[in-house]
Design a protein around this motif. Structure first.
Motif, PDB file in Angstrom:
ATOM      1  N   PHE A  84       2.831  -1.766   4.206  1.00  8.55           N
ATOM      2  CA  PHE A  84       2.887   0.034   3.813  1.00  8.55           C
ATOM      3  C   PHE A  84       4.254   0.366   2.822  1.00  8.55           C
ATOM      4  N   ASP A 111      -2.487   5.597  -2.093  1.00 12.06           N
ATOM      5  CA  ASP A 111      -3.239   4.620  -1.940  1.00 12.06           C
ATOM      6  C   ASP A 111      -3.843   5.323  -1.227  1.00 12.06           C
ATOM      7  N   TYR A 112      -3.014   5.534  -0.236  1.00  7.62           N
ATOM      8  CA  TYR A 112      -3.529   6.319   1.760  1.00  7.62           C
ATOM      9  C   TYR A 112      -2.977   7.699   1.164  1.00  7.62           C
ATOM     10  N   ILE A 131       0.588  -1.102  -0.033  1.00  9.48           N
ATOM     11  CA  ILE A 131       0.260   0.105   0.142  1.00  9.48           C
ATOM     12  C   ILE A 131       0.980   1.355   0.056  1.00  9.48           C
TER      13      ILE A 131
END
Ligand code: NDP
Length: 410
Positions: A28, A97-98, A2
């Motif tokens: 991540f 994504d985030y 991610i």
């Protein structure tokens, strides 16, 4: 993997986010890191996390960073951008994504909105996005299928204590059925009371910036530390909670809880009160929002419930903490009033931190600005930003007038 963009990576929340990512590096990746001027720290972060993109808003700082990264073969691939538009571009980047929205102040608004408009998972620490333009921001989240998860420890605690039917896809408008029909009676927003909980009004007049920044339970940036000391931070959180959870001012009760172990509660019609507890460390809400709906290790020590001797609660004193009252008033007034409150506060806090005005002037300047700048419906970002600009101008003039009085008296 991610990809996470950390907007404001050199700050207190940004650093905690990187600490969590370092523990979860299989899941991540710090894809983009951004800061305003702090080249030293952003360079260190680039060395450690090797992002694809680094942004320094300040142009000279960006040049400096670029030079340092170029001279190191491990980091020479990192692309450096400058200027605030680059923040919006990073938040909108297809590979991200985030988005951790952790820029302090109104400067964080545009990039948070860009993340919402591009359907990202938004880990929202920046309060101003909701305080200034809650209606427009929540609408952008809804219209673009973004997932909004609160990072502020209180809102994250409320989110965790809310009925599951209100939180199943984050805090989107679809989920915001009426609180009452879901059995929610009240949101109990806890506040530590800050470093000056027991100081008289007279004593408050003489406190210094360093005293105001020495928070008893939380380690935070300087602006939010002063806001905690005036309790404006709690006022901004009341406004933030009203947008996140579709709550009115009367649905939200501020409760002083000096130990900061309970991070907030939700009270239900059957008499239940649900709370989230934990050690005061931002890595817990950060890890919660990153892993949600799962859980993961954050690096925060487990709360030893047996070591907590006492949990105390008391009513806030609205006469001493005028900023809290002003925030409730602004929420009830609606429209651009919260944006005016926020802008005046940013100017006054900055002036206080620079040693120009006394601590108690912060509330006076905010109150006078709210009186002088007419509020209107926050129908567009243009209107919100115009109100913000006008409030800053008025608040700056008020600060100057206090400085002149101070110089005259010397
Ligand atoms: P800090 O002051 O520690 O960090 C702010 C970050 O924003 C830094 O990376 C800074 O870069 C960057 N920044 C500052 N000004 C600008 C600008 N004009 N343009 C772009 N970037 C800028 O703040 P915190 O981490 O304490 O707080 C961040 C946000 O999260 C705030 O809105 C705060 O209210 C909220 N929050 C913070 C909590 C905390 O525990 N700290 C808890 C809950 C919410 P540089 O280092 O270069 O100046």
């Amino acid at each position: 993997m991610i990809n996470v963009a950390i907007l404001g990576s050199t700050g207190s929340v940004g650093t905690s986010t990187l600490d969590v990512i370092a523990r979860q590096s299989e899941q991540f990746r710090a894809f983009a890191l951004t800061a305003n001027k702090n080249v030293e720290r952003l360079y260190e972060q680039c060395l450690q996390f090797l992002p694809e993109i680094a942004v320094m808003v300040d142009e000279a700082a960006a040049d400096d960073l670029q030079q340092r990264l170029k001279n190191n073969s491990n980091t020479s691939h990192i692309i450096v951008f400058s200027g605030s538009k680059a923040l919006d571009d990073v938040a909108a980047d297809k590979r991200v994504d985030y988005v951790m929205a952790a820029i302090v102040g109104a400067a964080g608004l545009s990039s948070s909105l860009a993340a919402a408009r591009n359907g990202k998972r938004i880990l929202l620490a920046n309060k101003e996005s909701l305080v200034m333009s809650g209606d427009l921001f929540m609408q952008a989240v809804k219209d673009n299928g973004a997932t909004l998860l609160p990072i502020d420890s209180e809102h994250n605690a409320i989110f965790q204590s809310m009925p599951v039917q209100l939180t199943s896809t984050g805090t989107t408008i679809e989920n915001q059925a009426s609180l009452q029909t879901s059995g929610v009676e009240k949101i109990l927003l806890t506040a530590s009371g800050g470093p000056f909980l027991r100081k008289s009004l007279e004593q408050l007049h003489h406190v210094t910036p360093d005293q105001a920044c020495a928070h008893p339970t939380w380690d935070m940036g300087r602006k939010i530390s002063v806001d905690s000391a005036t309790m404006m931070n709690k006022g901004l959180e009341v406004i933030e909670a009203s947008w996140l959870f579709n709550a009115s001012a009367d649905d939200i009760q501020v409760v002083i809880h000096p130990q900061s172990v309970i991070h907030s509660m939700v009270s239900y019609s059957d008499g239940s009160v649900l709370a989230q507890l934990g050690n005061p460390d931002m890595r817990t809400p950060i890890a919660h929002a990153m892993a949600w709906p799962d859980r993961m290790v954050s690096g925060v020590e487990q709360l030893d419930i047996l070591k907590i001797a006492q949990l105390n609660f008391e009513q806030p004193d609205f006469a001493r903490f005028v900023c809290l009252r002003l925030a409730y008033d602004a929420l009830r007034a609606g429209g651009t009033a919260p944006a005016i409150l926020n802008a005046a506060n940013e100017i006054a806090v900055d002036s206080f931190l620079n040693g120009n005005i006394a601590f108690t002037r912060i509330a006076e300047i905010v109150e006078q600005t709210l009186e002088k700048v007419a509020g209107e419906t926050a129908a567009s970002m243009h209107i919100v930003l115009a109100a913000d600009g006008q409030a800053r101008y008025v608040a700056e003039e008020l600060c100057d007038s206090y400085i002149q009085v101070k110089l005259f008296l010397l």
